[in-house]
Motif scaffolding. Structure first.
Motif, PDB file in Angstrom:
ATOM      1  N   ALA A 149     -40.938   9.640 -27.190  1.00 35.62           N
ATOM      2  CA  ALA A 149     -41.694   8.390 -26.976  1.00 35.62           C
ATOM      3  C   ALA A 149     -42.928   8.738 -26.155  1.00 35.62           C
ATOM      4  O   ALA A 149     -42.893   8.802 -24.927  1.00 35.62           O
TER       5      ALA A 149
ATOM      6  N   LYS B 132     -45.671   7.497 -25.213  1.00 33.28           N
ATOM      7  CA  LYS B 132     -46.413   6.718 -24.223  1.00 33.28           C
ATOM      8  C   LYS B 132     -46.081   7.173 -22.808  1.00 33.28           C
ATOM      9  O   LYS B 132     -46.832   6.919 -21.880  1.00 33.28           O
TER      10      LYS B 132
ATOM     11  N   ASP C  15     -42.283   8.874 -31.264  1.00 32.72           N
ATOM     12  CA  ASP C  15     -42.249   7.420 -31.304  1.00 32.72           C
ATOM     13  C   ASP C  15     -43.588   6.948 -30.772  1.00 32.72           C
ATOM     14  O   ASP C  15     -43.937   7.249 -29.623  1.00 32.72           O
TER      15      ASP C  15
ATOM     16  N   SER D 160     -43.260   1.941 -33.195  1.00 31.23           N
ATOM     17  CA  SER D 160     -42.662   0.794 -32.517  1.00 31.23           C
ATOM     18  C   SER D 160     -43.767  -0.100 -31.967  1.00 31.23           C
ATOM     19  O   SER D 160     -44.936   0.274 -31.955  1.00 31.23           O
TER      20      SER D 160
ATOM     21  N   ARG E  20     -36.040  -3.540 -35.331  1.00 27.15           N
ATOM     22  CA  ARG E  20     -35.582  -3.402 -33.951  1.00 27.15           C
ATOM     23  C   ARG E  20     -34.818  -4.655 -33.584  1.00 27.15           C
ATOM     24  O   ARG E  20     -35.369  -5.751 -33.587  1.00 27.15           O
TER      25      ARG E  20
ATOM     26  N   HIS F  71     -33.760  -0.565 -28.435  1.00 28.30           N
ATOM     27  CA  HIS F  71     -34.218   0.152 -27.238  1.00 28.30           C
ATOM     28  C   HIS F  71     -34.111  -0.858 -26.113  1.00 28.30           C
ATOM     29  O   HIS F  71     -34.810  -1.875 -26.129  1.00 28.30           O
TER      30      HIS F  71
ATOM     31  N   GLY G 229     -34.280  -0.585 -22.653  1.00 28.64           N
ATOM     32  CA  GLY G 229     -34.963  -0.557 -21.362  1.00 28.64           C
ATOM     33  C   GLY G 229     -35.211   0.864 -20.924  1.00 28.64           C
ATOM     34  O   GLY G 229     -35.040   1.796 -21.704  1.00 28.64           O
ATOM     35  N   SER G 230     -35.643   1.011 -19.696  1.00 24.84           N
ATOM     36  CA  SER G 230     -36.068   2.310 -19.209  1.00 24.84           C
ATOM     37  C   SER G 230     -35.452   2.578 -17.842  1.00 24.84           C
ATOM     38  O   SER G 230     -35.049   1.644 -17.144  1.00 24.84           O
ATOM     39  N   GLN G 231     -35.394   3.878 -17.494  1.00 25.45           N
ATOM     40  CA  GLN G 231     -34.808   4.293 -16.200  1.00 25.45           C
ATOM     41  C   GLN G 231     -33.386   3.733 -16.082  1.00 25.45           C
ATOM     42  O   GLN G 231     -32.988   3.170 -15.058  1.00 25.45           O
TER      43      GLN G 231
ATOM     44  N   GLY H 109     -34.697   4.950 -26.447  1.00 19.30           N
ATOM     45  CA  GLY H 109     -34.775   5.908 -25.336  1.00 19.30           C
ATOM     46  C   GLY H 109     -34.218   5.258 -24.088  1.00 19.30           C
ATOM     47  O   GLY H 109     -33.238   4.529 -24.140  1.00 19.30           O
ATOM     48  N   GLY H 110     -34.860   5.521 -22.973  1.00 18.27           N
ATOM     49  CA  GLY H 110     -34.524   4.774 -21.760  1.00 18.27           C
ATOM     50  C   GLY H 110     -33.705   5.503 -20.729  1.00 18.27           C
ATOM     51  O   GLY H 110     -33.495   4.968 -19.631  1.00 18.27           O
TER      52      GLY H 110
ATOM     53  N   GLU I 106     -35.304   7.964 -29.129  1.00 12.49           N
ATOM     54  CA  GLU I 106     -36.709   7.873 -28.711  1.00 12.49           C
ATOM     55  C   GLU I 106     -36.845   8.078 -27.208  1.00 12.49           C
ATOM     56  O   GLU I 106     -37.298   7.186 -26.491  1.00 12.49           O
ATOM     57  N   PRO I 107     -36.458   9.240 -26.690  1.00 15.99           N
ATOM     58  CA  PRO I 107     -36.570   9.424 -25.244  1.00 15.99           C
ATOM     59  C   PRO I 107     -38.009   9.703 -24.808  1.00 15.99           C
ATOM     60  O   PRO I 107     -38.749  10.411 -25.505  1.00 15.99           O
ATOM     61  N   GLY I 108     -38.397   9.140 -23.689  1.00  9.58           N
ATOM     62  CA  GLY I 108     -39.726   9.391 -23.135  1.00  9.58           C
ATOM     63  C   GLY I 108     -39.600   9.998 -21.744  1.00  9.58           C
ATOM     64  O   GLY I 108     -39.662  11.212 -21.569  1.00  9.58           O
ATOM     65  N   ARG I 109     -39.357   9.124 -20.772  1.00  7.85           N
ATOM     66  CA  ARG I 109     -39.280   9.537 -19.373  1.00  7.85           C
ATOM     67  C   ARG I 109     -38.367  10.748 -19.144  1.00  7.85           C
ATOM     68  O   ARG I 109     -38.723  11.671 -18.410  1.00  7.85           O
TER      69      ARG I 109
ATOM     70  N   TYR J 251     -45.298   8.259 -17.296  1.00  6.57           N
ATOM     71  CA  TYR J 251     -45.876   6.975 -16.908  1.00  6.57           C
ATOM     72  C   TYR J 251     -46.783   7.100 -15.678  1.00  6.57           C
ATOM     73  O   TYR J 251     -46.833   6.215 -14.829  1.00  6.57           O
TER      74      TYR J 251
HETATM   75  C1  LIG Z   1     -41.103   3.177 -24.013  1.00  7.21           C
HETATM   76  C2  LIG Z   1     -40.209   3.252 -25.175  1.00  7.21           C
HETATM   77  C3  LIG Z   1     -39.293   4.297 -25.301  1.00  7.21           C
HETATM   78  C4  LIG Z   1     -39.118   5.350 -24.247  1.00  7.21           C
HETATM   79  O1  LIG Z   1     -38.547   4.856 -23.072  1.00  7.21           O
HETATM   80  P1  LIG Z   1     -38.194   5.861 -21.885  1.00  7.21           P
HETATM   81  O2  LIG Z   1     -37.611   5.015 -20.845  1.00  7.21           O
HETATM   82  O3  LIG Z   1     -39.462   6.504 -21.469  1.00  7.21           O
HETATM   83  O4  LIG Z   1     -37.222   6.857 -22.441  1.00  7.21           O
HETATM   84  C5  LIG Z   1     -38.544   4.357 -26.450  1.00  7.21           C
HETATM   85  N1  LIG Z   1     -38.672   3.428 -27.433  1.00  7.21           N
HETATM   86  C6  LIG Z   1     -39.531   2.410 -27.333  1.00  7.21           C
HETATM   87  C7  LIG Z   1     -39.618   1.427 -28.437  1.00  7.21           C
HETATM   88  C8  LIG Z   1     -40.321   2.272 -26.209  1.00  7.21           C
HETATM   89  O5  LIG Z   1     -41.158   1.252 -26.120  1.00  7.21           O
END
Ligand SMILES: *Cc1c(COP(=O)(O)O)cnc(C)c1O
Length: 439
Positions: A70, A72, A91, A114, A161, A211, A213-215, A250-251, A288-291, A395
């Motif tokens: 992910a 962003k 993503d 997304s 979604r 998806h 949430g995050s953290q 992700g999240g 979809e992992p980001g953080r 971020y």
């Molecule tokens: C931001 C986002 C992610 C990633 O989230 P993280 O908390 O960074 O892993 C995955 N999928 C979607 C749709 C997002 O908006």
């Protein structure tokens, strides 16, 4: 106490460690990078990114799974290259991000798109590039995507979604899977949305995603969301619409300040056991992992400009600010702040008169009281000292702004003993490039 000769890695960031009292990223001394490139400066460890990715890859060993970073969380080209070369998909949440993926050598077929507000132009751009899947977030978007796909002559592969309505137990601004959130299609409406999608000639239903949430720092919200999604898959398939892939978003959280999220492989051992138990273990999986891939792979280096002791508060003013590190101002987020040098071997006299640790509010130069980076931090500081704001890989740079006409920071990616400047510091001229004076 750690002996000055043993590497003392930072909690949560094992690729950043003190050697002889100096903080290193892999085999590169961070103070050298700060001197060479100036501050504020983001420094990333390639080994840390690949280690974070490897935890997911271990978790999915033997499964049919695609990891889509992910982006962003950190969309710098050098970072994207690392993940593209490691075989990741991406993503994305905008047409701009798609351009970045392509510029970094990413594979469009492994891109999923997304976001609640895709424009027609972005849909066309993504169809022309041949992306793998659109994660559609509303019934209205299905209709528009169908029109664009028919006009383009390219069918759009879609996943809807769904909003599983589970509480990820995280900060309200980064929880996305509750009924009151703007994301996804409500659980109750999902079957109807799939029936509509299956009936639209420009669309090809390929998956389902969520998806939440995050953290997120525990497994339970994921297990709950998974059960809710699988219930829907059963209902959708019973209605005659096959679902090829399951995307669980992700999240997963990281250790900023002693949080103990499950490691990615341990989390997925639990989730795969649930999938197996429900008979979905052989389905194609996406995440979809980001953080969790980049957050603890980066730090932000900054110099202490001024110390301003006061009656109520002591302020330490550094050269990084909310435009570089927006998370504290936006989410009251906590990031550790540590000195680059535990002692200064070149100036022993300084050690003799070294300052005692004092409690500081570490703030930036921006003209906002919200411009703080850390509150009530015990640090022994002098002007000119170099600090590292930790867990700054996700971020931070991707959310950086030019507020106060501050140029965005430079970025360096470390690989072993090599350091590559992946983004030069932004100049005022860079910032003014697109502007016109009145005639
Ligand atoms: C931001 C986002 C992610 C990633 O989230 P993280 O908390 O960074 O892993 C995955 N999928 C979607 C749709 C997002 O908006």
């Amino acid at each position: 106490m750690t002996s000055p000769t043993t590497p003392a890695s930072l909690p949560g960031q094992p690729h950043f460690a003190y050697r002889d009292g100096e903080l290193f990223a892999e085999n590169v001394r961070l103070a050298d990078l700060a001197r060479a490139h100036g501050t504020p400066l983001f420094v990333y460890s390639k080994a840390a990114m690949l280690a974070a990715l490897a935890a997911y890859q271990r978790g999915f060993a033997g499964r049919n799974a695609q990891i889509c970073y992910a982006m962003k969380a950190n969309s710098s080209l050098g970072v994207l290259q690392v993940f593209a070369q490691a075989g990741c998909g991406f993503d994305i949440v905008s047409g701009g991000e798609l351009e970045r993926v392509l510029a970094a050598g990413g594979d469009a077929a492994r891109v999923i798109f997304s976001g609640v507000g895709k424009t027609r132009a972005e849909m066309r751009q993504a169809l022309d590039a041949g992306i793998g899947c659109f994660n559609v977030e509303s019934e209205a978007e299905l209709e528009v995507l169908n029109e664009v796909a028919l006009a383009t002559g390219k069918p759009a592969r879609v996943s809807i979604r769904v909003n599983p309505n589970v509480d990820p137990k995280t900060h309200p601004y980064i929880s996305t899977g509750l009924k009151g959130n703007k994301f996804g299609v409500a659980h109750e409406r999902a079957l109807g949305a799939y029936q509509r999608a299956a009936a639209l000639p420009g669309l090809q239903v390929v998956g389902i995603d969520c998806h939440i949430g995050s953290q997120i720092t525990e497994a339970t919200p994921y297990l709950d969301a998974m059960d809710r999604v699988l219930d829907l898959v059963e209902a959708i398939e019973a209605a005659g619409i096959p679902i090829q892939h399951l995307d669980f978003g992700g999240g997963l959280g990281i250790d900023y300040n002693g949080e103990t999220p499950p490691p990615a492989d341990a989390l997925w051992a639990q989730l795969l056991a649930r999938l197996d138990a429900r008979g979905f273990g052989q389905r194609r999986l996406m995440i979809e992992p980001g953080r969790s891939l980049v957050g603890n792979a980066g730090v932000c280096l900054s110099e202490v400009l001024y110390l301003k002791p006061g009656e109520e508060k002591n302020f330490c003013i550094i050269d990084a600010a909310m435009n570089d590190l927006p998370r504290p101002a936006m989410y009251q987020a906590f990031q550790q702040i540590v000195p680059l040098s535990l002692r200064d071997p070149d100036t022993p006299q300084r050690d003799a008169g070294a300052p005692a640790p004092t409690t500081w509010d570490v703030v930036g130069p921006v003209c906002e009281s919200g411009d703080w980076i850390g509150r009530d931090r015990a640090l022994a500081l002098q002007p000119g000292d170099l600090l590292a704001v930790l867990s700054a890989g996700a971020y931070c740079m991707s959310m950086a702004s030019n507020y106060n006409t501050r140029g965005r920071a430079a970025e360096v990616l470390v690989d072993g003993d090599q350091a590559s400047l992946i983004r030069r510091r932004e100049s005022a001229a860079d910032q003014m490039r697109g502007e016109n004076l009145l005639r």
